[in-house]
Design an enzyme around this catalytic site. Sequence first.
Site, PDB file in Angstrom:
ATOM      1  N   THR A  21       7.046  -4.722  -1.446  1.00 25.38           N
ATOM      2  CA  THR A  21       7.535  -5.768  -2.352  1.00 25.38           C
ATOM      3  C   THR A  21       6.399  -6.465  -3.089  1.00 25.38           C
ATOM      4  O   THR A  21       6.607  -7.490  -3.722  1.00 25.38           O
ATOM      5  CB  THR A  21       8.348  -6.823  -1.572  1.00 25.38           C
ATOM      6  OG1 THR A  21       7.500  -7.442  -0.587  1.00 25.38           O
ATOM      7  CG2 THR A  21       9.551  -6.194  -0.894  1.00 25.38           C
ATOM      8  N   ASP A  47       8.180  -4.265   3.433  1.00 26.87           N
ATOM      9  CA  ASP A  47       6.804  -4.721   3.615  1.00 26.87           C
ATOM     10  C   ASP A  47       6.497  -5.858   2.643  1.00 26.87           C
ATOM     11  O   ASP A  47       6.697  -5.731   1.435  1.00 26.87           O
ATOM     12  CB  ASP A  47       5.851  -3.541   3.353  1.00 26.87           C
ATOM     13  CG  ASP A  47       4.404  -3.920   3.570  1.00 26.87           C
ATOM     14  OD1 ASP A  47       3.933  -3.801   4.716  1.00 26.87           O
ATOM     15  OD2 ASP A  47       3.741  -4.329   2.596  1.00 26.87           O
ATOM     16  N   TYR A  52       1.497 -11.847  -1.368  1.00 23.68           N
ATOM     17  CA  TYR A  52       2.319 -11.149  -2.361  1.00 23.68           C
ATOM     18  C   TYR A  52       3.250 -12.109  -3.098  1.00 23.68           C
ATOM     19  O   TYR A  52       3.740 -11.786  -4.175  1.00 23.68           O
ATOM     20  CB  TYR A  52       3.185 -10.067  -1.705  1.00 23.68           C
ATOM     21  CG  TYR A  52       2.447  -8.923  -1.072  1.00 23.68           C
ATOM     22  CD1 TYR A  52       1.067  -8.782  -1.187  1.00 23.68           C
ATOM     23  CD2 TYR A  52       3.146  -7.965  -0.343  1.00 23.68           C
ATOM     24  CE1 TYR A  52       0.403  -7.727  -0.587  1.00 23.68           C
ATOM     25  CE2 TYR A  52       2.482  -6.904   0.264  1.00 23.68           C
ATOM     26  CZ  TYR A  52       1.111  -6.788   0.139  1.00 23.68           C
ATOM     27  OH  TYR A  52       0.466  -5.759   0.744  1.00 23.68           O
ATOM     28  N   LYS A  82       2.063 -10.196   6.640  1.00 26.75           N
ATOM     29  CA  LYS A  82       0.627 -10.142   6.911  1.00 26.75           C
ATOM     30  C   LYS A  82      -0.015 -11.521   6.886  1.00 26.75           C
ATOM     31  O   LYS A  82       0.363 -12.381   6.087  1.00 26.75           O
ATOM     32  CB  LYS A  82      -0.064  -9.237   5.878  1.00 26.75           C
ATOM     33  CG  LYS A  82       0.558  -7.846   5.802  1.00 26.75           C
ATOM     34  CD  LYS A  82      -0.100  -6.976   4.747  1.00 26.75           C
ATOM     35  CE  LYS A  82       0.724  -5.719   4.517  1.00 26.75           C
ATOM     36  NZ  LYS A  82       1.877  -5.945   3.640  1.00 26.75           N
ATOM     37  N   HIS A 113      -4.353  -9.053   7.393  1.00 30.15           N
ATOM     38  CA  HIS A 113      -4.357  -8.391   6.090  1.00 30.15           C
ATOM     39  C   HIS A 113      -5.702  -7.747   5.752  1.00 30.15           C
ATOM     40  O   HIS A 113      -5.757  -6.629   5.230  1.00 30.15           O
ATOM     41  CB  HIS A 113      -3.967  -9.402   4.998  1.00 30.15           C
ATOM     42  CG  HIS A 113      -3.358  -8.783   3.793  1.00 30.15           C
ATOM     43  ND1 HIS A 113      -2.428  -9.412   3.008  1.00 30.15           N
ATOM     44  CD2 HIS A 113      -3.537  -7.575   3.211  1.00 30.15           C
ATOM     45  CE1 HIS A 113      -2.064  -8.616   2.009  1.00 30.15           C
ATOM     46  NE2 HIS A 113      -2.732  -7.503   2.116  1.00 30.15           N
ATOM     47  N   GLN A 181      -2.596  -0.500   8.634  1.00 31.24           N
ATOM     48  CA  GLN A 181      -2.052  -0.147   7.311  1.00 31.24           C
ATOM     49  C   GLN A 181      -3.215  -0.046   6.325  1.00 31.24           C
ATOM     50  O   GLN A 181      -3.942  -1.019   6.104  1.00 31.24           O
ATOM     51  CB  GLN A 181      -1.041  -1.199   6.837  1.00 31.24           C
ATOM     52  CG  GLN A 181      -0.326  -0.767   5.561  1.00 31.24           C
ATOM     53  CD  GLN A 181       0.607  -1.834   5.003  1.00 31.24           C
ATOM     54  OE1 GLN A 181       0.386  -2.357   3.922  1.00 31.24           O
ATOM     55  NE2 GLN A 181       1.658  -2.162   5.754  1.00 31.24           N
ATOM     56  N   LEU A 210       0.927   7.041  -3.306  1.00 30.00           N
ATOM     57  CA  LEU A 210       0.907   7.817  -4.551  1.00 30.00           C
ATOM     58  C   LEU A 210      -0.343   7.504  -5.373  1.00 30.00           C
ATOM     59  O   LEU A 210      -0.462   7.943  -6.512  1.00 30.00           O
ATOM     60  CB  LEU A 210       2.153   7.508  -5.393  1.00 30.00           C
ATOM     61  CG  LEU A 210       3.507   7.741  -4.719  1.00 30.00           C
ATOM     62  CD1 LEU A 210       4.642   7.342  -5.647  1.00 30.00           C
ATOM     63  CD2 LEU A 210       3.649   9.198  -4.295  1.00 30.00           C
ATOM     64  N   GLY A 211      -1.256   6.725  -4.803  1.00 33.17           N
ATOM     65  CA  GLY A 211      -2.458   6.349  -5.540  1.00 33.17           C
ATOM     66  C   GLY A 211      -2.338   5.055  -6.326  1.00 33.17           C
ATOM     67  O   GLY A 211      -3.192   4.739  -7.139  1.00 33.17           O
ATOM     68  N   GLY A 214       0.399   1.903 -11.626  1.00 40.56           N
ATOM     69  CA  GLY A 214       1.090   0.664 -11.968  1.00 40.56           C
ATOM     70  C   GLY A 214       0.328  -0.562 -11.507  1.00 40.56           C
ATOM     71  O   GLY A 214       0.514  -1.645 -12.043  1.00 40.56           O
ATOM     72  N   LYS A 265      15.104   6.284  -5.513  1.00 41.33           N
ATOM     73  CA  LYS A 265      15.863   7.422  -4.946  1.00 41.33           C
ATOM     74  C   LYS A 265      14.950   8.609  -4.704  1.00 41.33           C
ATOM     75  O   LYS A 265      15.016   9.271  -3.665  1.00 41.33           O
ATOM     76  CB  LYS A 265      16.963   7.844  -5.934  1.00 41.33           C
ATOM     77  CG  LYS A 265      18.256   7.098  -5.795  1.00 41.33           C
ATOM     78  CD  LYS A 265      19.290   7.731  -6.723  1.00 41.33           C
ATOM     79  CE  LYS A 265      20.318   6.680  -7.096  1.00 41.33           C
ATOM     80  NZ  LYS A 265      21.132   7.078  -8.243  1.00 41.33           N
ATOM     81  N   GLU A 266      14.105   8.886  -5.691  1.00 38.13           N
ATOM     82  CA  GLU A 266      13.164  10.007  -5.603  1.00 38.13           C
ATOM     83  C   GLU A 266      12.235   9.844  -4.392  1.00 38.13           C
ATOM     84  O   GLU A 266      12.028  10.774  -3.609  1.00 38.13           O
ATOM     85  CB  GLU A 266      12.348  10.037  -6.899  1.00 38.13           C
ATOM     86  CG  GLU A 266      11.237  11.061  -6.954  1.00 38.13           C
ATOM     87  CD  GLU A 266      10.377  10.868  -8.203  1.00 38.13           C
ATOM     88  OE1 GLU A 266       9.188  11.214  -8.127  1.00 38.13           O
ATOM     89  OE2 GLU A 266      10.876  10.367  -9.234  1.00 38.13           O
ATOM     90  N   ASN A 267      11.686   8.640  -4.231  1.00 41.47           N
ATOM     91  CA  ASN A 267      10.771   8.387  -3.113  1.00 41.47           C
ATOM     92  C   ASN A 267      11.471   8.553  -1.766  1.00 41.47           C
ATOM     93  O   ASN A 267      10.923   9.146  -0.835  1.00 41.47           O
ATOM     94  CB  ASN A 267      10.186   6.981  -3.225  1.00 41.47           C
ATOM     95  CG  ASN A 267       9.243   6.820  -4.408  1.00 41.47           C
ATOM     96  OD1 ASN A 267       8.732   7.804  -4.936  1.00 41.47           O
ATOM     97  ND2 ASN A 267       9.030   5.593  -4.840  1.00 41.47           N
TER      98      ASN A 267
END
Length: 316
Positions: A21, A47, A52, A82, A113, A181, A210-211, A214, A265-267
Amino acid sequence: MRSDQVRLNCGITIPMVGFGTYSYQNDRKTTEEAVHMALKMGYRHFDTAKIYGSEAALGNALKEAFDNGSVVDREDVFITSKLWSADHHDPVSALTNTLKKLGMEYVDMYLVHWPVKLKPWASYPVPNEEDYEKLDLESTWAAMEKCLDLGLCRGIGVSNFSSKKIQHLVDFASVPPAINQVEMHPMWRQEKLREICEDHKVHVSAYSPLGGPGNAWGSTAVVEHPVIQSIARKHRATPAQVALKWGLSKGSSVIVKSFNGERMKENKAAFDITLDTVDIKEIDKLEEWKLMRGEFLCNHTTSPYKSIQQLWDGEI
């Protein structure tokens, strides 16, 4: 135990695919809508972190779902938050405040953290010259264990800890960390760290699997890599699914962060694809590139880390 979960050294189970999040761009309403969507898609691990700014939004969306009764109950959901670096002086109060924001009686996992201690006022992501204090990890960890004793959390762990720092922690901890983590993806594979963590039964949870595309510090290099794209075509999957499945195949949970419904959905569907031994070997030969390097913690004379090599104990 379900195949999409793993049991931690503290006895509880964690879903292997988590929903991150972290996002400064999104307002509370956007985050709440994304959490509701994630719940409907079957995400059960969420998470967050004090820094955040998403704890209140996550808590509100989850409470709405719990009160509705038709989607999930509290015990169906795994919540990670965290301890921010400015709260090392009093983790019990910090977690108590987190629980107030979440509107929860406990979190399932509470992580340190960063291995950095800041002055109590430094409640912002990038510290200033005057913000650092000397880290006393033994005192911090004793207070984390107290959080556990008080029932404020079901497990405790760390984030962004090198192999050396994990070894140091397990040498004195009464309760070993359940999780570390860290950044982990096909181009930053954490082989040494995974071995050390496995030796001590510390579960590795991958952020930015995924690196981090974004994010300001992230890159599309992982999902655009020709090897990843080739394997994706071979399995009629997406590059993101291949990258996530690689992480899952190593026994790590993965924290995915997208508020886009199609990508969510893909993830989630990455769990269902199968990579063969050849695929894994090809990925394990890729060049390595750490993206979250932590320079922002090494650019002050008062920081305990004079370089990123010190921060990561040479593992970079």
